[in-house]
Design a protein around this motif. Structure first.
Motif, short mmCIF file in Angstrom:
data_model
loop_
_atom_site.label_atom_id
_atom_site.label_comp_id
_atom_site.label_asym_id
_atom_site.label_seq_id
_atom_site.Cartn_x
_atom_site.Cartn_y
_atom_site.Cartn_z
N ARG A 46 0.83 -1.22 0.00
CA ARG A 46 0.00 0.00 0.00
C ARG A 46 0.86 1.26 0.00
O ARG A 46 0.62 2.18 -0.78
CB ARG A 46 -0.92 -0.02 1.22
CG ARG A 46 -1.67 1.28 1.45
CD ARG A 46 -2.58 1.18 2.66
NE ARG A 46 -1.89 0.81 3.88
CZ ARG A 46 -1.16 1.67 4.62
NH1 ARG A 46 -1.02 2.93 4.23
NH2 ARG A 46 -0.58 1.26 5.73
N LEU A 121 -3.69 6.12 -0.21
CA LEU A 121 -2.91 4.89 -0.05
C LEU A 121 -1.86 5.03 1.03
O LEU A 121 -1.68 4.13 1.87
CB LEU A 121 -2.25 4.52 -1.38
CG LEU A 121 -3.18 4.03 -2.49
CD1 LEU A 121 -2.40 3.91 -3.80
CD2 LEU A 121 -3.81 2.69 -2.13
N LEU A 127 -9.68 3.59 1.02
CA LEU A 127 -9.06 2.70 0.04
C LEU A 127 -10.04 2.24 -1.03
O LEU A 127 -9.63 1.98 -2.17
CB LEU A 127 -8.45 1.49 0.75
CG LEU A 127 -7.27 1.79 1.68
CD1 LEU A 127 -6.67 0.49 2.20
CD2 LEU A 127 -6.20 2.62 0.97
#
Length: 206
Positions: A46, A121, A127
Motif C-alpha cells: 500500500r 494509499l 481505500l
C-alpha cells in the motif's frame, strides 16, 4: 476398542503470525491490530503504491527532470496531460485523447486524482474510493497505450510486449486487493478512519 484419531490436519505452508494479542485471525483478512506477515506485506504494498502516485504528482508539478523535464512542470505552465495524451498514436480513443490533451479540466482532474489516490494509499484511508478512482485512471491509460495493437496508426510497430497484461492492469488489481483486505488497518489510519460517523454510514468511503 475405540480408536481416537487426531482432528488436526496439516494445512500446508503458513506465514508466521505476529499478532499483538496472540489471538487467531481469520485467514484471508487483515484485521485491525493484527501484525501478521500477510498484513505487513499488504501494508508495504500500500505504501509503495501510494509513493508511485505521489511521486508522479510531485514530478509533474515541479519538473524534477525525471518523467517531466526541468522547467516543464505544472507550476512552470506545462500541462501534465498534453505530453502523454497528445502523443497517443493507437487505439479506439486516439482522437478523443488528442482532444483532451492539455485541457485545463483534464490537467486538474488528472493531478487531483494522482494526489488523492497517493495520499489515501499512504495514509491507509478511503481505500475503496482510491481503488475505484485508480482503476478508472489505469483503464484509461491502458486504452491510451492499447497493448493489443501490433502497429501504430502510422503503420510503425507498436513494440507492445504483451497484448493484454501490462503494469496498468497490475496496478489496478493491486489497488482492488488493498481495498478488499482493508490494508490501511496496519501501519495506517484505516481503523481511525473507519470509526468516523460519515464513514460508518457510507461503506464506500472505507
Amino acid at each position: 476398542m475405540a480408536v481416537h484419531q487426531s482432528t488436526h490436519r496439516g494445512s500446508g505452508f503458513r506465514l508466521p503470525s505476529f499478532r499483538r494479542d496472540g489471538a487467531v485471525s481469520a485467514p484471508g483478512s487483515v484485521e485491525a491490530g493484527a501484525l501478521t506477515a500477510r498484513a505487513c506485506v499488504f501494508a508495504s504494498a500500500r505504501v509503495l503504491m501510494g509513493f508511485v502516485f505521489l511521486w508522479a504528482f510531485v514530478d509533474k508539478t515541479f519538473g524534477f527532470g525525471y518523467a517531466t523535464a526541468s522547467g516543464k512542470g505544472w507550476v512552470d505552465g506545462g500541462s501534465p496531460t498534453e505530453g502523454f495524451l497528445g502523443h497517443v498514436a493507437v487505439g479506439p480513443m486516439e482522437s478523443t485523447f488528442h482532444s483532451w490533451a492539455g485541457a485545463a479540466w483534464a490537467d486538474w482532474l488528472f493531478m487531483l486524482g494522482l494526489l488523492g489516490i497517493g495520499l489515501a494509499l499512504t495514509a491507509g484511508v478511503a481505500l475503496r474510493l482510491a481503488a475505484f478512482a485508480g482503476t478508472v485512471m489505469m483503464a484509461l491509460m491502458w486504452v491510451a497505450e492499447w497493448p493489443p495493437a501490433k502497429h501504430l496508426s502510422d503503420g510503425s510497430t507498436s513494440m507492445s510486449t504483451n497484448p493484454f497484461a501490462d503494469y496498468h492492469l497490475v496496478y489496478a488489481v493491486v489497488l482492488i486487493a488493498l481495498a478488499a483486505v482493508s490494508a490501511g488497518n496496519v501501519f495506517g489510519l484505516g481503523r481511525l478512519w473507519a470509526r468516523l460517523p460519515v464513514v460508518r454510514d457510507h461503506a464506500w468511503l472505507r
